[in-house]
Design an enzyme around this catalytic site. Structure first.
Site, PDB file in Angstrom:
ATOM      1  N   SER A  79       0.892  -1.252   0.053  1.00  9.94           N
ATOM      2  CA  SER A  79       0.079   0.136   0.069  1.00  9.94           C
ATOM      3  C   SER A  79       0.937   1.327   0.177  1.00  9.94           C
ATOM      4  CB  SER A  79      -0.927   0.094   0.920  1.00  9.94           C
ATOM      5  OG  SER A  79      -1.879  -0.976   1.136  1.00  9.94           O
ATOM      6  N   GLU A  93      -2.636 -15.095   1.023  1.00 12.60           N
ATOM      7  CA  GLU A  93      -3.231 -14.283   2.089  1.00 12.60           C
ATOM      8  C   GLU A  93      -4.925 -14.389   2.243  1.00 12.60           C
ATOM      9  OE1 GLU A  93      -2.831  -9.506   3.463  1.00 12.60           O
ATOM     10  OE2 GLU A  93      -2.094 -10.158   1.672  1.00 12.60           O
TER      11      GLU A  93
END
Lengths: 321, 389
Positions: B136, B253
């Site tokens: 991010s 994930e």
């Protein structure tokens, strides 16, 4: 550890799916909405021909000698086409108790108060004070009740004046019969929900507004994703319950209740979102959608409503120790 | 899908798996700290958790599914699930090494060179080197392909110069290394032209600033990179193929490896115990069924995982269905904590009631690893086949 179906089990599902696509298209369900007995013209005979109506009957007694795990995917197919027949009542409940050779049967077990198709079957299996009784239709006093799903010809059933009743089971058979009914009903609900999701995804891809398919809007995508998620986490509970019933697992009733609550909620969500995504056409009785939604509304509380089943789980996991 | 499906459904564990469970259970009973460690998302707690990680590694429990040469046990996926159940059942410490072990390592196994595996896997397994995720950025969250941090080729030095800013980096202030995506081809747009890099955080030009999360712990960090040099050996996978490499990690994930059923089974058990303790005094009778529904949902997740692992064993690829799983467990976790706080009533606001802090962490589930809004788009488009905009 292996949590999957066998090729034979999948093949049986595929064969039933293929047959039902021919014998019970939406037009057949629509006919059943208006005809005399609420049932199909020929699907019952076709199911008889395939042997699935006596699937749970031992081979020695003329059945297929299968178990609930073999049959659970068939129940999904019955739901997918909204088959208007007493499939669960006959194949999963009555025939499994009394065997073949009694004609077509309905069943009245557990908290269920009404007998479906009781006027057009040959006999009804009833639960009476922890006993299972097989009563020929002629001995029954029936009073028609109107279901929201007009294919479901429902009756209050009074067998107190029947001359010939056969006792075919005691308390354990009552409990097991109810569990099979609730499990089969859950699988039917999964099939209904899958159909509602499929037709809604298709409709959203072809219906255009604002110059684009409405299925490209996130508001619809997220609703239908939620239905897909609900199905993803209902099916494994249904399949595990089928496995537990097939091996007489000591916890099978709890497993049945887990799947019954989950499947009913998934189907209820599928019906609600299917209607909303279809918009006004879904609200019209000229669309086929209403027949599937109404079947969901009829079945989501059959054989114990979700709260009843959660309470049965609660007694097992919260109150004991 | 062919060979295995001749076998009938069987929900029992094999003697080998039972023995594996017993061994794990016995070791954990002996070794899990009796006192709960301070949060691993604080500086002091992180250090204490690394001591625990070393202990796990020494007994070969830190990476059970890895090959033995890297400190694992070659455990099957089934055994990994069993270990996770046992680990969470006893309330063992949080895995502060998880972003390396569960997110980077699968990618290293799939895309890494032999040299990279030999260099990084074992120190990762022991906690000697700890990894945070550098994906991010301030302007690239859900829209991850909007990454602006750059990697500029330095042919003379046979490497790359990284610049830019990463943020929301979990435990970034405590970790030694970061894996991340950088734009290596400035002419390429969106998913193209990204490269996956491994970056030691002590490299000159790296500045890390930790900051507090919702729950107050310094679990977040910003990582600033100013002309940071990394050599070619730090590229994971092909240059400009970083998106593909990274997506393999998100698969892990969202799916199986980050949040196994064992974690939620443990939470549901705690919820049931809480209900048994104080449920009779709860003001809302509906909470009884909310607790039951939590147990049903956790069981559904456990069974769905068994089906997934069976399918993987048959050669199927779960693919986009991992998005279904991620939405389900993250929202289930929030519901379970909501239910617990409702049971606690006025005591819900007390920070040490055993639920309020975890409630705040649960709220991060629908946000991290791809927000649930993005996941629902993925489900609609890639699972249901609905039209893209």
């Amino acid at each position: 550890m292996r949590f999957a179906f066998t090729t034979d089990q999948l093949a049986l599902r595929d064969a039933v799916r293929e047959m039902l696509a021919k014998e019970c298209p939406p037009s057949e369900v629509r006919s059943a909405w208006a005809n005399a007995n609420g049932r199909t013209a020929s699907a019952w005979d076709a199911l008889t021909g395939m042997g699935v109506l006596d699937a749970l009957v031992p081979e020695a007694a003329g059945g297929l000698g299968l178990n609930m795990l073999d049959l659970v995917l068939v129940c999904e197919e019955v739901g997918r086409v909204a088959l208007p027949e007493p499939f669960v009542e006959h194949a999963l409940v009555a025939a499994a108790v009394v065997g073949s050779g009694h004609g077509s049967m309905s069943a009245l077990v557990g908290p269920a108060a009404l007998g479906v198709y009781a006027d057009s079957v040959d006999a009804v299996l009833v639960e009476d004070d922890d006993r299972l009784l097989l009563v020929a239709r002629e001995g029954l006093v029936l009073e028609r009740q109107s279901s929201v799903d007009h294919t479901r010809h429902l009756f209050t059933v009074d067998w107190s004046s029947a001359e010939a009743t056969t006792e075919v089971g005691g308390p354990q058979e009552c409990a097991d019969a109810f569990d099979r009914a609730a499990l089969g009903n859950a699988a039917v609900l999964v099939g209904l929900a899958q159909h509602l999701l499929d037709v809604t995804v298709d409709y959203a891809a072809t219906r255009n507004q604002f110059g684009v398919p409405i299925g490209s809007f996130q508001a619809l995508k997220h609703k239908l994703a939620d239905v897909r998620i609900a199905l993803e986490f209902a099916r494994p509970l249904v399949y595990r319950a089928a496995h537990s019933v097939s091996i007489d697992d000591i916890d099978r009733s709890v497993h049945v209740s887990m799947c019954a609550a989950q499947a009913a909620d998934a189907a209820s969500l599928a019906a609600r979102h299917a209607l909303q995504c279809h918009g006004a056409i879904g609200y019209s009785d000229e669309s086929d959608l209403h027949m599937w939604m109404k079947r969901v509304w009829a079945l989501q509380r059959a054989y114990g409503d979700p709260a009843w089943h959660r309470e049965r789980v609660a007694r097992a996991i919260l109150d004991e120790d | 899908m062919v060979v295995g499906s001749l076998r009938r459904m069987d929900l029992s564990w094999s003697p080998t798996e039972v023995a594996f469970r017993n061994e794990a259970r016995a070791w954990l009973a002996e070794n899990v700290p009796s006192e709960k460690l301070p949060s691993g998302d604080t500086r002091d707690g992180f250090a204490l958790h690394l001591k625990w990680e070393q202990r796990l590694f020494d007994a070969r429990w830190s990476v059970v599914s890895w090959p033995e040469e890297y400190g694992g046990r070659n455990a099957t996926l089934w055994e990994w699930l069993i270990f996770e159940e046992e680990y969470h059942r006893v309330g063992a410490p949080q895995r502060v090494t998880q972003n390396g072990i569960f997110l980077l390592a699968p990618t290293l196994f799939e895309f890494g060179t032999q040299e990279q595996r030999d260099r990084y896997l074992q120190p990762m397994a022991s906690g000697l080197e700890t990894w945070c995720q550098g994906w991010s950025e301030p302007d690239a969250g859900s829209d991850l392909a909007g990454i602006r941090s750059t990697a500029v080729r330095d042919d003379a030095a046979a490497g790359w110069r990284l610049s830019g800013q990463k943020t929301w980096t979990t435990r970034g202030a405590f970790c030694t290394h970061m894996f991340g995506l950088f734009r290596s081809d400035p002419a390429a747009e969106r998913h193209a032209g990204l490269t996956y890099f491994l970056v030691p955080l002590n490299t000159p030009g790296v500045t890390v600033r930790g900051f507090g999360r919702l729950d107050g712990d310094e679990g977040f960090a910003e990582v600033f990179l100013d002309d940071v040099f990394v050599d070619d050996a730090m590229v994971l996978g092909e240059v400009n193929a970083g998106w593909k490499v990274a997506m393999a990690t998100t698969g892990s994930e969202r799916g199986l490896t980050l949040r196994s059923p064992g974690r939620f089974m443990a939470t549901a058990d705690r919820l049931v115990r809480l209900y048994r303790d104080i449920g009779a005094r709860a003001s809302d009778p509906a909470l009884r069924h909310a607790v039951v529904q939590a147990v049903i949902d956790v069981e559904a997740y456990r069974l769905q995982t068994l089906a997934t692992v069976t399918a993987i064993g048959d050669g199927d690829n779960p693919g986009a269905t991992s998005s279904l799983t991620k939405v389900f467990w993250s929202e289930l976790d929030v519901r379970m904590h909501d239910t617990a706080l409702a049971l606690l009533g006025t005591a819900a606001e007390l920070e040490d009631n055993g639920w309020m802090k975890d409630f705040q962490f649960a709220l991060s589930g629908p946000i991290y690893a791809g927000t649930n809004e993005v996941q629902r788009n993925v489900i609609a488009e890639r699972v249901l086949g609905m039209p893209r905009r």
